[in-house]
Motif scaffolding. Structure first.
Motif, PDB file in Angstrom:
ATOM      1  N   ASP A   1       0.833  -1.200   0.000  1.00  0.00           N
ATOM      2  CA  ASP A   1       0.000   0.000   0.000  1.00  0.00           C
ATOM      3  C   ASP A   1       0.870   1.253   0.000  1.00  0.00           C
ATOM      4  O   ASP A   1       1.573   1.536   0.966  1.00  0.00           O
ATOM      5  N   THR A   2       0.791   2.013  -1.100  1.00  0.00           N
ATOM      6  CA  THR A   2       1.552   3.271  -1.193  1.00  0.00           C
ATOM      7  C   THR A   2       0.659   4.495  -1.068  1.00  0.00           C
ATOM      8  O   THR A   2       1.169   5.617  -0.976  1.00  0.00           O
ATOM      9  N   ILE A   3      -0.679   4.327  -1.037  1.00  0.00           N
ATOM     10  CA  ILE A   3      -1.558   5.485  -1.115  1.00  0.00           C
ATOM     11  C   ILE A   3      -2.444   5.712   0.107  1.00  0.00           C
ATOM     12  O   ILE A   3      -2.859   6.846   0.361  1.00  0.00           O
ATOM     13  N   LEU A   4      -2.756   4.688   0.894  1.00  0.00           N
ATOM     14  CA  LEU A   4      -3.687   4.865   2.010  1.00  0.00           C
ATOM     15  C   LEU A   4      -3.009   4.641   3.358  1.00  0.00           C
ATOM     16  O   LEU A   4      -2.742   5.578   4.095  1.00  0.00           O
ATOM     17  N   ALA A   5      -2.705   3.378   3.691  1.00  0.00           N
ATOM     18  CA  ALA A   5      -1.908   3.137   4.898  1.00  0.00           C
ATOM     19  C   ALA A   5      -0.452   3.505   4.658  1.00  0.00           C
ATOM     20  O   ALA A   5       0.277   3.857   5.583  1.00  0.00           O
ATOM     21  N   GLN A   6      -0.022   3.427   3.398  1.00  0.00           N
ATOM     22  CA  GLN A   6       1.317   3.853   2.970  1.00  0.00           C
ATOM     23  C   GLN A   6       2.417   3.118   3.737  1.00  0.00           C
ATOM     24  O   GLN A   6       3.372   3.716   4.204  1.00  0.00           O
ATOM     25  N   LYS A   7       2.249   1.807   3.836  1.00  0.00           N
ATOM     26  CA  LYS A   7       3.193   0.979   4.584  1.00  0.00           C
ATOM     27  C   LYS A   7       4.163   0.197   3.688  1.00  0.00           C
ATOM     28  O   LYS A   7       4.976  -0.573   4.199  1.00  0.00           O
ATOM     29  N   LYS A   8       4.066   0.374   2.393  1.00  0.00           N
ATOM     30  CA  LYS A   8       5.013  -0.329   1.526  1.00  0.00           C
ATOM     31  C   LYS A   8       6.421   0.170   1.817  1.00  0.00           C
ATOM     32  O   LYS A   8       6.664   1.376   1.889  1.00  0.00           O
ATOM     33  N   PRO A   9       7.363  -0.752   2.023  1.00  0.00           N
ATOM     34  CA  PRO A   9       8.727  -0.332   2.371  1.00  0.00           C
ATOM     35  C   PRO A   9       9.318   0.649   1.362  1.00  0.00           C
ATOM     36  O   PRO A   9       9.143   0.500   0.150  1.00  0.00           O
ATOM     37  N   CYS A  10       9.995   1.640   1.897  1.00  0.00           N
ATOM     38  CA  CYS A  10      10.656   2.643   1.063  1.00  0.00           C
ATOM     39  C   CYS A  10      11.930   3.072   1.792  1.00  0.00           C
ATOM     40  O   CYS A  10      11.907   3.981   2.629  1.00  0.00           O
ATOM     41  N   PRO A  11      13.052   2.412   1.511  1.00  0.00           N
ATOM     42  CA  PRO A  11      14.302   2.676   2.239  1.00  0.00           C
ATOM     43  C   PRO A  11      14.714   4.144   2.250  1.00  0.00           C
ATOM     44  O   PRO A  11      15.183   4.655   3.273  1.00  0.00           O
ATOM     45  N   ARG A  12      14.517   4.821   1.150  1.00  0.00           N
ATOM     46  CA  ARG A  12      14.940   6.222   1.088  1.00  0.00           C
ATOM     47  C   ARG A  12      14.103   7.080   2.036  1.00  0.00           C
ATOM     48  O   ARG A  12      14.636   7.986   2.706  1.00  0.00           O
ATOM     49  N   TYR A  13      12.813   6.808   2.098  1.00  0.00           N
ATOM     50  CA  TYR A  13      11.948   7.553   3.015  1.00  0.00           C
ATOM     51  C   TYR A  13      12.307   7.237   4.461  1.00  0.00           C
ATOM     52  O   TYR A  13      12.395   8.139   5.305  1.00  0.00           O
TER      53      TYR A  13
END
Length: 398
Positions: free
Chosen positions: A169-181
């Motif tokens: 999920d990148t748009i609602l819970a926005q929990k998809k891993p994102c190392p840079r963030y």
């Protein structure tokens, strides 16, 4: 963009020149048309809604039970319906009422037979159960079946609520891993911005009072936000708050909770990753709709998310100062896409904000530097800095 001509000026001129009875009669009619235009707006526009082509509704879930308690919480053993973090009965009613409030404004986009169709609308929710149930309650109010087409013995119909797995999920819970963030957020937590350092120093005594009263270490604005959420929910449930909260909650805690939520989009990169992802989704749908290549050619998109979802979006749009830094339960922002009555070759974008489910008169939000009306072309240009083309590439460490 080339502006369309209107009939009101021609009518006014004819009315002024009306010398004969017939011409005077024509002038009188035209004057009446002009007067109606000034009072009620363009009748072909019906207040701007006959031109409506598509909407995207993003809301925060309804009232819920606490997700955690502080050690000295007197309500730790309260029998919360549904367990911790669950949508409450009050929250379900809030979402139902929000759907009912929005239905009259957008009924022209609903299927004529009153029945759900995946070709007409798309509903998607964060995987949190309170968000899924909020979407269901909202749709019960927004799309009740017509009496003559209802296959069920109750005034309700099933609709498909799609869910996004949290790790994707990148748009609602926005929990998809994102190392840079995550690297940026960790750096902020270790070295807070100056205003947060000043805030921590200013409220050091308050932190000590809260720590002593709650039995929990309260030393950051994030700690305060979590405590604020618990106290707010308990108060909403009609529970009596401890004496130590007097003159502290909500007045002194709210600014700290708001600043905590804003920290997740502190830098331009963080705004792009957390707010730009959903802007990109909405913008792609609007552009395809204008081009006639949206497949299926849906008119309604519904997104069920969290308070931080709304904050991240509004901060990426730079409109947070027009609404609130901590959205209420059932708060909603609506993107309206209109066929342009001002420009020949473009669509218009309108943003409306509902502060909660009781808000009958939404506030129209202005996108900075987009003009009024705000064209889709200009809106797209302004969103280039937060538009996400490839999430995986954006999230790679550099």
């Amino acid at each position: 963009m080339k502006k369309k001509s209107t009939m009101t000026w021609d009518c006014w001129q004819k009315g002024k020149r009306g010398m004969t009875v017939s011409v005077f009669f024509l002038g009188s009619i035209c004057f009446s048309v002009m007067l109606a235009y000034l009072v009620f707006g363009d009748s072909t526009d019906d207040g701007g809604l006959r031109t409506l082509r598509m909407i995207a509704i993003l809301f925060r879930h309804g009232d819920r039970s606490p997700t955690s308690f502080y050690p000295n919480d007197p309500h730790r053993n309260y029998p919360w319906t549904g367990g911790l973090g669950a949508l409450s009965e009050r929250g379900s009613l809030q979402m139902y009422n929000l759907g009912r409030n929005l239905r009259p404004r957008y009924y022209r986009l609903l299927p004529s037979n009153g029945l759900y169709s995946k070709d007409n609308m798309y509903i998607v929710s964060s995987a949190a159960e309170r968000c899924i149930m909020s979407a269901q309650s909202f749709m019960a109010g927004f799309l009740p079946p017509l009496e003559n087409t209802n296959p069920l013995p109750i005034s309700w119909q099933p609709v498909a609520v799609n869910t996004l797995p949290r790790d994707r999920d990148t748009i609602l819970a926005q929990k998809k891993p994102c190392p840079r963030y995550e690297q940026s957020l960790q750096r902020l937590m270790a070295y807070p911005p100056k205003d947060i350092r000043d805030m921590n120093e200013k409220y050091e005594a308050l932190y000590k009072t809260l720590s002593l009263s709650t039995g929990e270490n309260i030393s950051t604005i994030l700690d305060v936000e979590l405590l604020y959420n618990t106290l707010e929910i308990e108060k909403n449930a009609g529970l009596e708050l401890p004496d130590w909260t007097e003159n502290i909650f909500p007045e002194k805690l709210l600014p700290l909770a708001e600043r905590s939520l804003s920290l997740f989009t502190e830098t331009p990169l963080m705004k792009k990753i957390k707010g730009g992802t959903i802007i990109s989704e909405l913008l792609d749908n609007m552009v395809r709709k204008r081009a006639g290549i949206l497949m299926p050619e849906r008119s309604i998109f519904v997104y069920s998310g969290h308070d931080v979802t709304l904050v991240n979006l509004m901060r990426a749009l730079n409109i947070i100062d027009q609404s609130t830094g901590k959205p209420d339960f059932s708060a909603a922002i609506v993107f309206e896409l209109h066929y342009s009555i001002t420009f020949d070759d473009d669509f218009e974008v309108k943003l409306l904000y509902y502060f909660n489910s009781e808000d009958k008169y939404p506030k129209e939000l202005r996108v900075p530097n987009c003009g009024d009306p705000c064209s889709l072309t200009k809106f797209s240009q302004l969103m280039e800095s937060v538009y996400v083309k490839n999430y995986e590439e954006l999230c790679q460490l550099v």
